[in-house]
Design a protein around this motif. Structure first.
Motif, PDB file in Angstrom:
ATOM      1  N   ASN A 125     -10.305  26.393  38.036  1.00 21.30           N
ATOM      2  CA  ASN A 125      -8.869  25.780  38.386  1.00 21.30           C
ATOM      3  C   ASN A 125      -7.963  25.725  37.737  1.00 21.30           C
ATOM      4  O   ASN A 125      -8.082  25.664  36.571  1.00 21.30           O
ATOM      5  CB  ASN A 125      -9.458  24.280  38.870  1.00 21.30           C
ATOM      6  CG  ASN A 125      -8.124  23.443  39.214  1.00 21.30           C
ATOM      7  OD1 ASN A 125      -7.185  23.773  39.535  1.00 21.30           O
ATOM      8  ND2 ASN A 125      -8.612  22.222  39.237  1.00 21.30           N
ATOM      9  N   PRO A 126      -6.766  26.282  38.330  1.00 17.25           N
ATOM     10  CA  PRO A 126      -6.112  26.638  37.136  1.00 17.25           C
ATOM     11  C   PRO A 126      -4.976  25.481  36.412  1.00 17.25           C
ATOM     12  O   PRO A 126      -4.526  25.836  35.326  1.00 17.25           O
ATOM     13  CB  PRO A 126      -5.028  27.110  37.752  1.00 17.25           C
ATOM     14  CG  PRO A 126      -5.079  26.874  38.877  1.00 17.25           C
ATOM     15  CD  PRO A 126      -6.043  26.648  39.578  1.00 17.25           C
ATOM     16  N   HIS A 127      -4.793  24.609  36.920  1.00 16.49           N
ATOM     17  CA  HIS A 127      -4.593  23.215  36.860  1.00 16.49           C
ATOM     18  C   HIS A 127      -5.362  22.292  35.380  1.00 16.49           C
ATOM     19  O   HIS A 127      -4.546  21.642  34.545  1.00 16.49           O
ATOM     20  CB  HIS A 127      -4.677  21.939  37.707  1.00 16.49           C
ATOM     21  CG  HIS A 127      -3.172  22.117  38.584  1.00 16.49           C
ATOM     22  ND1 HIS A 127      -2.260  22.443  39.229  1.00 16.49           N
ATOM     23  CD2 HIS A 127      -4.201  23.329  40.065  1.00 16.49           C
ATOM     24  CE1 HIS A 127      -1.751  23.452  40.055  1.00 16.49           C
ATOM     25  NE2 HIS A 127      -3.304  23.363  40.531  1.00 16.49           N
TER      26      HIS A 127
ATOM     27  N   GLU B 196      -0.799  30.606  45.133  1.00 18.65           N
ATOM     28  CA  GLU B 196      -1.573  29.422  44.094  1.00 18.65           C
ATOM     29  C   GLU B 196      -1.691  31.199  42.837  1.00 18.65           C
ATOM     30  O   GLU B 196      -2.546  32.945  43.503  1.00 18.65           O
ATOM     31  CB  GLU B 196      -2.516  28.815  44.508  1.00 18.65           C
ATOM     32  CG  GLU B 196      -2.411  28.024  45.635  1.00 18.65           C
ATOM     33  CD  GLU B 196      -1.149  26.895  44.676  1.00 18.65           C
ATOM     34  OE1 GLU B 196      -0.345  26.114  45.602  1.00 18.65           O
ATOM     35  OE2 GLU B 196      -2.231  25.933  43.488  1.00 18.65           O
ATOM     36  N   ARG B 197      -1.847  30.544  41.715  1.00 21.79           N
ATOM     37  CA  ARG B 197      -2.669  31.466  40.768  1.00 21.79           C
ATOM     38  C   ARG B 197      -4.132  31.607  41.438  1.00 21.79           C
ATOM     39  O   ARG B 197      -4.311  30.330  42.034  1.00 21.79           O
ATOM     40  CB  ARG B 197      -2.247  30.654  39.424  1.00 21.79           C
ATOM     41  CG  ARG B 197      -1.292  30.959  38.979  1.00 21.79           C
ATOM     42  CD  ARG B 197      -1.344  29.456  37.955  1.00 21.79           C
ATOM     43  NE  ARG B 197      -0.260  30.353  36.753  1.00 21.79           N
ATOM     44  CZ  ARG B 197       1.141  29.650  35.932  1.00 21.79           C
ATOM     45  NH1 ARG B 197      -0.156  28.411  35.541  1.00 21.79           N
ATOM     46  NH2 ARG B 197       1.313  29.938  34.874  1.00 21.79           N
ATOM     47  N   GLU B 198      -4.390  32.833  41.169  1.00 25.11           N
ATOM     48  CA  GLU B 198      -5.927  32.642  41.396  1.00 25.11           C
ATOM     49  C   GLU B 198      -6.951  33.108  40.704  1.00 25.11           C
ATOM     50  O   GLU B 198      -6.468  34.397  39.236  1.00 25.11           O
ATOM     51  CB  GLU B 198      -6.011  34.197  42.109  1.00 25.11           C
ATOM     52  CG  GLU B 198      -7.156  35.037  42.753  1.00 25.11           C
ATOM     53  CD  GLU B 198      -7.383  36.005  43.717  1.00 25.11           C
ATOM     54  OE1 GLU B 198      -7.471  36.253  44.262  1.00 25.11           O
ATOM     55  OE2 GLU B 198      -5.727  37.022  43.313  1.00 25.11           O
ATOM     56  N   PHE B 199      -7.927  32.865  40.355  1.00 26.60           N
ATOM     57  CA  PHE B 199      -8.771  32.662  38.727  1.00 26.60           C
ATOM     58  C   PHE B 199      -9.643  34.979  39.454  1.00 26.60           C
ATOM     59  O   PHE B 199      -9.475  34.929  39.979  1.00 26.60           O
ATOM     60  CB  PHE B 199      -9.978  32.184  39.476  1.00 26.60           C
ATOM     61  CG  PHE B 199     -10.574  32.510  38.305  1.00 26.60           C
ATOM     62  CD1 PHE B 199     -11.979  33.157  38.701  1.00 26.60           C
ATOM     63  CD2 PHE B 199     -10.903  32.039  37.154  1.00 26.60           C
ATOM     64  CE1 PHE B 199     -13.273  32.988  37.618  1.00 26.60           C
ATOM     65  CE2 PHE B 199     -12.133  32.235  35.893  1.00 26.60           C
ATOM     66  CZ  PHE B 199     -12.617  33.170  36.262  1.00 26.60           C
TER      67      PHE B 199
ATOM     68  N   ALA C 160     -12.599  27.927  26.040  1.00 25.75           N
ATOM     69  CA  ALA C 160     -12.475  28.692  27.028  1.00 25.75           C
ATOM     70  C   ALA C 160     -10.883  29.284  27.132  1.00 25.75           C
ATOM     71  O   ALA C 160     -10.687  28.984  27.087  1.00 25.75           O
ATOM     72  CB  ALA C 160     -13.286  28.906  28.085  1.00 25.75           C
ATOM     73  N   VAL C 161     -10.975  30.256  27.349  1.00 29.90           N
ATOM     74  CA  VAL C 161     -10.047  31.580  28.228  1.00 29.90           C
ATOM     75  C   VAL C 161     -10.138  32.054  29.159  1.00 29.90           C
ATOM     76  O   VAL C 161     -10.950  32.770  29.111  1.00 29.90           O
ATOM     77  CB  VAL C 161      -9.679  33.041  26.630  1.00 29.90           C
ATOM     78  CG1 VAL C 161      -8.079  33.136  26.802  1.00 29.90           C
ATOM     79  CG2 VAL C 161      -9.812  31.743  25.371  1.00 29.90           C
ATOM     80  N   ALA C 162      -9.117  32.089  30.124  1.00 37.22           N
ATOM     81  CA  ALA C 162      -9.016  32.913  31.313  1.00 37.22           C
ATOM     82  C   ALA C 162      -7.754  33.774  31.672  1.00 37.22           C
ATOM     83  O   ALA C 162      -6.870  33.609  31.379  1.00 37.22           O
ATOM     84  CB  ALA C 162      -9.404  31.601  32.069  1.00 37.22           C
ATOM     85  N   TRP C 163      -8.186  34.517  32.503  1.00 38.79           N
ATOM     86  CA  TRP C 163      -7.036  35.203  33.163  1.00 38.79           C
ATOM     87  C   TRP C 163      -7.710  34.537  34.695  1.00 38.79           C
ATOM     88  O   TRP C 163      -7.631  35.028  35.410  1.00 38.79           O
ATOM     89  CB  TRP C 163      -7.548  37.008  32.841  1.00 38.79           C
ATOM     90  CG  TRP C 163      -7.832  37.301  31.906  1.00 38.79           C
ATOM     91  CD1 TRP C 163      -8.298  37.878  31.228  1.00 38.79           C
ATOM     92  CD2 TRP C 163      -6.845  37.758  31.250  1.00 38.79           C
ATOM     93  NE1 TRP C 163      -7.948  38.196  29.866  1.00 38.79           N
ATOM     94  CE2 TRP C 163      -6.889  38.819  29.800  1.00 38.79           C
ATOM     95  CE3 TRP C 163      -4.701  38.274  31.778  1.00 38.79           C
ATOM     96  CZ2 TRP C 163      -5.848  38.793  29.338  1.00 38.79           C
ATOM     97  CZ3 TRP C 163      -4.040  38.530  30.399  1.00 38.79           C
ATOM     98  CH2 TRP C 163      -4.481  39.144  29.559  1.00 38.79           C
ATOM     99  N   PHE C 164      -6.033  34.908  35.236  1.00 39.80           N
ATOM    100  CA  PHE C 164      -5.422  34.194  36.283  1.00 39.80           C
ATOM    101  C   PHE C 164      -4.368  35.220  36.747  1.00 39.80           C
ATOM    102  O   PHE C 164      -3.274  35.708  35.440  1.00 39.80           O
ATOM    103  CB  PHE C 164      -4.740  32.683  36.435  1.00 39.80           C
ATOM    104  CG  PHE C 164      -5.792  31.449  36.611  1.00 39.80           C
ATOM    105  CD1 PHE C 164      -5.932  31.359  35.295  1.00 39.80           C
ATOM    106  CD2 PHE C 164      -6.175  31.362  37.508  1.00 39.80           C
ATOM    107  CE1 PHE C 164      -6.936  30.434  35.196  1.00 39.80           C
ATOM    108  CE2 PHE C 164      -7.081  30.352  37.403  1.00 39.80           C
ATOM    109  CZ  PHE C 164      -8.175  29.841  35.925  1.00 39.80           C
ATOM    110  N   ARG C 165      -3.946  35.336  38.346  1.00 41.28           N
ATOM    111  CA  ARG C 165      -3.269  35.863  38.511  1.00 41.28           C
ATOM    112  C   ARG C 165      -1.944  36.006  39.440  1.00 41.28           C
ATOM    113  O   ARG C 165      -2.857  35.089  40.326  1.00 41.28           O
ATOM    114  CB  ARG C 165      -3.461  37.996  38.904  1.00 41.28           C
ATOM    115  CG  ARG C 165      -4.795  37.613  40.075  1.00 41.28           C
ATOM    116  CD  ARG C 165      -5.309  38.906  40.202  1.00 41.28           C
ATOM    117  NE  ARG C 165      -6.268  39.148  41.899  1.00 41.28           N
ATOM    118  CZ  ARG C 165      -7.287  40.421  41.560  1.00 41.28           C
ATOM    119  NH1 ARG C 165      -7.124  41.313  41.299  1.00 41.28           N
ATOM    120  NH2 ARG C 165      -7.841  40.144  43.173  1.00 41.28           N
TER     121      ARG C 165
END
Length: 122
Positions: free
Chosen positions: A105-107, A44-47, A33-38
């Motif tokens: 979860n960015p981690h 904290e990084r937001e999904f 998978a690939v995700a975008w966070f901001r």
């Protein structure tokens, strides 16, 4: 070692649109998978969204559903984030990440790009 490089950020007015791109450097890029966070400083990084690399499943944060669309172009090792009706509070650095699970979860993501700045003026 895979590297992810984002582009497409910039300054846009409230209600405007931008399309972000995330390109993977490795020819054998095939994550689950690939995700975008901001992220904004001090938070904290937001999904934002995620997509499976070999399926049509996409996932969105409730705050962006109906306005953002994530897509991929596997032969180009690229994912996109089309953002519309942008709001000032969405000003952030937008990063893409790849991993072996789909999660908010960015981690859990293993490889990250440096990010691209999106600024939405009011």
């Amino acid at each position: 070692q895979v590297q992810l490089v984002e582009s497409g950020g910039g300054l846009v007015q409230t209600g405007g649109s931008l399309r972000l791109s995330c390109v993977a450097s490795a020819r054998s890029f095939s994550p689950y998978a690939v995700a975008w966070f901001r992220q904004v400083p001090g938070k904290e990084r937001e999904f934002v969204s995620a997509i499976k690399w070999n399926a049509d499943d996409t996932y969105y944060a409730d705050s962006v559903k109906g306005r953002f669309t994530m897509s991929r172009d596997n032969p180009k090792n690229t994912v996109y984030l089309q953002m519309t009706r942008l709001k000032p509070e969405e000003t952030a650095v937008y990063c893409c990440a790849s991993g072996t699970v789909v999660t908010r979860n960015p981690h859990a993501y293993e490889v990250w790009g440096q990010g691209t700045q999106v600024t939405v003026s009011s």
